[in-house]
Design a protein around this motif. Structure first.
Motif, PDB file in Angstrom:
ATOM      1  N   VAL A  84      20.658 -35.190 -14.877  1.00  0.00           N
ATOM      2  CA  VAL A  84      20.560 -33.871 -14.241  1.00  0.00           C
ATOM      3  C   VAL A  84      20.303 -33.999 -12.745  1.00  0.00           C
ATOM      4  O   VAL A  84      20.299 -33.006 -12.032  1.00  0.00           O
ATOM      5  N   THR A  85      20.075 -35.224 -12.264  1.00  0.00           N
ATOM      6  CA  THR A  85      19.825 -35.455 -10.845  1.00  0.00           C
ATOM      7  C   THR A  85      20.888 -36.421 -10.307  1.00  0.00           C
ATOM      8  O   THR A  85      21.503 -37.174 -11.074  1.00  0.00           O
ATOM      9  N   PRO A  86      21.115 -36.455  -8.983  1.00  0.00           N
ATOM     10  CA  PRO A  86      22.104 -37.387  -8.419  1.00  0.00           C
ATOM     11  C   PRO A  86      21.828 -38.849  -8.759  1.00  0.00           C
ATOM     12  O   PRO A  86      22.767 -39.619  -9.027  1.00  0.00           O
ATOM     13  N   TRP A  87      20.579 -39.264  -8.762  1.00  0.00           N
ATOM     14  CA  TRP A  87      20.294 -40.669  -9.056  1.00  0.00           C
ATOM     15  C   TRP A  87      20.563 -41.005 -10.522  1.00  0.00           C
ATOM     16  O   TRP A  87      21.025 -42.107 -10.844  1.00  0.00           O
ATOM     17  N   GLN A  88      20.305 -40.062 -11.431  1.00  0.00           N
ATOM     18  CA  GLN A  88      20.643 -40.295 -12.839  1.00  0.00           C
ATOM     19  C   GLN A  88      22.164 -40.346 -13.030  1.00  0.00           C
ATOM     20  O   GLN A  88      22.673 -41.160 -13.799  1.00  0.00           O
ATOM     21  N   GLN A  89      22.868 -39.473 -12.316  1.00  0.00           N
ATOM     22  CA  GLN A  89      24.327 -39.475 -12.407  1.00  0.00           C
ATOM     23  C   GLN A  89      24.898 -40.793 -11.876  1.00  0.00           C
ATOM     24  O   GLN A  89      25.874 -41.318 -12.414  1.00  0.00           O
ATOM     25  N   THR A 136       7.407 -33.606 -14.916  1.00  0.00           N
ATOM     26  CA  THR A 136       8.215 -34.607 -14.219  1.00  0.00           C
ATOM     27  C   THR A 136       7.751 -35.998 -14.610  1.00  0.00           C
ATOM     28  O   THR A 136       6.584 -36.205 -14.964  1.00  0.00           O
ATOM     29  N   GLU A 178      17.839 -43.751  -2.589  1.00  0.00           N
ATOM     30  CA  GLU A 178      16.423 -43.605  -2.229  1.00  0.00           C
ATOM     31  C   GLU A 178      15.858 -44.991  -1.923  1.00  0.00           C
ATOM     32  O   GLU A 178      15.521 -45.753  -2.828  1.00  0.00           O
ATOM     33  N   PHE A 183      11.766 -42.733  -8.044  1.00  0.00           N
ATOM     34  CA  PHE A 183      12.566 -41.569  -8.389  1.00  0.00           C
ATOM     35  C   PHE A 183      11.774 -40.651  -9.320  1.00  0.00           C
ATOM     36  O   PHE A 183      10.846 -41.087 -10.018  1.00  0.00           O
ATOM     37  N   GLU A 185      12.188 -37.715 -12.376  1.00  0.00           N
ATOM     38  CA  GLU A 185      13.047 -37.092 -13.379  1.00  0.00           C
ATOM     39  C   GLU A 185      12.401 -35.796 -13.876  1.00  0.00           C
ATOM     40  O   GLU A 185      11.254 -35.819 -14.323  1.00  0.00           O
TER      41      GLU A 185
END
Length: 202
Positions: A84-89, A136, A178, A183, A185
């Motif tokens: 759901v976040t850019p780093w997870q993607q 989070t 980053e 990070f 989540e």
């Protein structure tokens, strides 16, 4: 505690010993082994695992294992590999680049199209309470890589001799997003508490 992976059992044992928890034993196995000789229980918990099981079969087995006034707790959260976040993607994209479509696109053990609530409603535990908790969760790159190796996807085996290259690609990609390597989540934890119908004699 039951899990099919020896490394997960070893980690559970380590954490239990760190906390001086002594009233627990760890057994290698999976849901297909139920009921086995585990005994009878007042409470059975499943964390981010029910969707991998033959849910109807497991609930039928638990009917003979859980006390009349006992209950089930089934907890699932929005895990790291559902981005759901850019780093997870970015993690998902790197993993996808190292695996074939068949390897990456593994499916659930069973998929009847029914929600957990619907499956429970048709079981011996039809009284269901659902709650969602939002919070989070912090991650380091090392933790993220470790998590990827702990899921039901046999990533280490699929990567073979490309494991070091995979870890380097994950690290470089995440540091580009980053530089601190830390990070956050956002998590939505869905918890079902399921009990039997309480009408009639106990």
């Amino acid at each position: 505690g039951v899990d099919p992976e020896p490394e997960m059992l070893a980690e559970a044992d380590r954490q239990a010993r760190e906390r001086a928890v002594t009233n627990v034993r760890w057994i290698r196995g999976d849901s297909a082994d139920l009921p086995g000789d585990l005994g009878h229980f007042r409470l059975v918990t499943m964390g981010r695992s029910f969707h991998w099981m033959d849910r109807e079969e497991v609930l039928a087995a638990l009917d003979n294992m859980v006390d009349r006034n006992g209950c089930l707790i089934i907890a699932n959260d929005s895990c790291l590999v559902r981005p759901v976040t850019p780093w997870q993607q970015a993690i998902e994209e790197v993993q996808r680049s190292f695996l074939t479509a068949d390897q990456h696109g593994h499916t659930l053990a069973t998929d009847s199209g029914l929600t957990h609530e619907q499956v429970l409603a048709n079981s011996a535990f039809p009284q269901v309470n659902r709650q969602v908790y939002q919070f989070t969760r912090p991650w380091t790159i090392e933790q993220a890589i470790g998590y990827l190796y702990s899921t039901s996807l046999p990533l280490r085996r699929l990567l073979g001799d490309r494991q070091a290259a995979f870890e380097e690609a994950i690290t470089d990609t995440l540091l580009a997003i980053e530089p601190s390597g830390r990070f956050i989540e956002p998590v939505a934890l869905e918890v079902f508490t399921a009990t039997r119908n309480q009408s009639g004699p106990l």
